[in-house]
Enzyme design. Structure first.
Site, PDB file in Angstrom:
ATOM      1  CG  HIS A 137      15.798   9.950  42.205  1.00 52.99           C
ATOM      2  ND1 HIS A 137      17.001   9.504  42.608  1.00 52.99           N
ATOM      3  CD2 HIS A 137      15.171   8.767  41.430  1.00 52.99           C
ATOM      4  CE1 HIS A 137      17.026   8.338  42.488  1.00 52.99           C
ATOM      5  NE2 HIS A 137      16.211   8.188  41.393  1.00 52.99           N
ATOM      6  CG  HIS A 142      18.248   8.472  37.323  1.00 52.55           C
ATOM      7  ND1 HIS A 142      18.803   7.437  37.287  1.00 52.55           N
ATOM      8  CD2 HIS A 142      17.059   8.355  38.471  1.00 52.55           C
ATOM      9  CE1 HIS A 142      18.229   6.672  38.045  1.00 52.55           C
ATOM     10  NE2 HIS A 142      17.669   6.951  38.742  1.00 52.55           N
ATOM     11  CD  GLU A 198      18.227   4.408  41.307  1.00 56.30           C
ATOM     12  OE1 GLU A 198      18.507   5.531  41.730  1.00 56.30           O
ATOM     13  OE2 GLU A 198      17.146   4.370  40.473  1.00 56.30           O
ATOM     14  CB  SER A 217      18.629  13.048  43.786  1.00 49.99           C
ATOM     15  OG  SER A 217      18.354  11.435  43.939  1.00 49.99           O
TER      16      SER A 217
HETATM   17 FE   LIG Z   1      16.476   6.109  40.433  1.00 44.58          FE
END
Ligand SMILES: [Fe+2]
Length: 301
Positions: A137, A142, A198, A217
């Protein structure tokens, strides 16, 4: 007797991480030699199946970022290798942590172009569902966004807002009022972050694309977020986002759309103005809950 640390850096099953937390060490080294073959296998499988989905649903700056980072599809990356490609582009660095980072510390890291990064990885037989962040993730979701100058500057700007918040509440003399306002501001910031960094969507020339890392992700949710008729998608409104609860244990039923990273940057400016005007000090109760360590991280900075 010296502590024997077993191999394996699997999420929630990593003795090294348990020990670091027990010792109160938040910022750690990435103990690369502890990754098991199963850990690398999890990375390999996660990475292999995302490729085609990224091409279809990811925004172009993310795709460019993945290229720039030269991630190895076969092995979990070493953060120092990631940083070697990342730093020259935007000054950002991935910094390994042992677990949850209290809000102020997290935002302050962003302000300093550091990204607290989880080093553990999910089990290879449970690739889909994971409430905790893991290295896939953080690094594959990110960090590719952090290669983009405009996006990186937006994160820094967001980090600055945490300082504005801390300054603001330090001027409130009544303790109860100070804690109430602070909890509300932290909740508002966390919601804004959730619905943008996010889980954000962007409407561009090629239609709707994801730029939020929770989407980028997740093999299942990335397609769901763009395609499913069950998802409500609206142009972002700050007043809505900061008052909107969210839950982390299922696909998001509500997503917000920006039209550019310029737009996103201007929203962070607006968020800070609203904060100064007191408009974040009384947002709707609900998720996320603000913990004592979140509050203390702001009060004791
Ligand atoms: Fe995150």
């Amino acid at each position: 007797m010296p502590t024997v640390i077993a191999a394996g850096l699997t999420t929630t099953e990593a003795p090294f991480i348990e020990q670091a937390r027990h010792d109160g060490r938040l910022f750690i080294e990435q103990p690369y030699e502890l990754y098991s073959e199963e850990n690398h296998e999890a990375w390999r499988r996660l990475y292999a199946r995302m490729g085609e989905r990224w091409q279809r649903y990811a925004n172009p700056w993310f795709l460019k970022g993945v290229q720039s980072l030269c991630l190895d599809p076969q092995r979990i990356p070493r953060l120092e290798d990631v940083n070697r490609f990342l730093s020259p582009l935007t000054g950002f660095q991935a910094k390994p942590v042992s677990g949850y980072v209290p809000s102020f510390v997290f935002f302050d890291c962003l302000r300093n172009r550091c990204f607290p990064t989880t080093v553990t990885i999910r089990r290879s037989d449970r690739l889909d569902y994971l409430p905790e962040p893991d290295i896939f993730h953080d690094i594959a979701g990110h960090v590719p966004m952090h290669t983009d100058r405009q996006f990186a500057d937006t994160l820094v700007r967001f980090g600055e807002c945490a300082h504005t918040a801390a300054d603001l509440v330090s001027g409130i003399r009544d303790r109860e009022m100070r804690l109430h306002a602070l909890a509300s501001i932290i909740r508002a910031m966390a919601r804004f972050f959730w619905f943008t960094v996010e889980f954000g969507l962007m409407r561009g020339r090629d239609g709707l694309k994801a730029y939020g890392s929770g989407l980028l992700s997740s093999y299942g949710e990335l397609a769901h977020a763009i395609e499913s008729p069950e998802v409500q998608r609206f142009p972002i409104q700050i007043d809505w986002a900061i008052n909107q609860s969210f839950e982390i244990d299922h696909y998001q039923p509500l997503l917000f759309i920006v039209h550019s990273f310029d737009h996103l940057f201007s929203l962070v400016d607006q968020l800070e103005r609203w904060m100064k005007d007191g408009r974040l000090s009384n947002v709707a109760p609900g998720e996320p809950q603000v913990s004592e360590s979140d509050l203390q991280s702001f009060l004791g900075r």
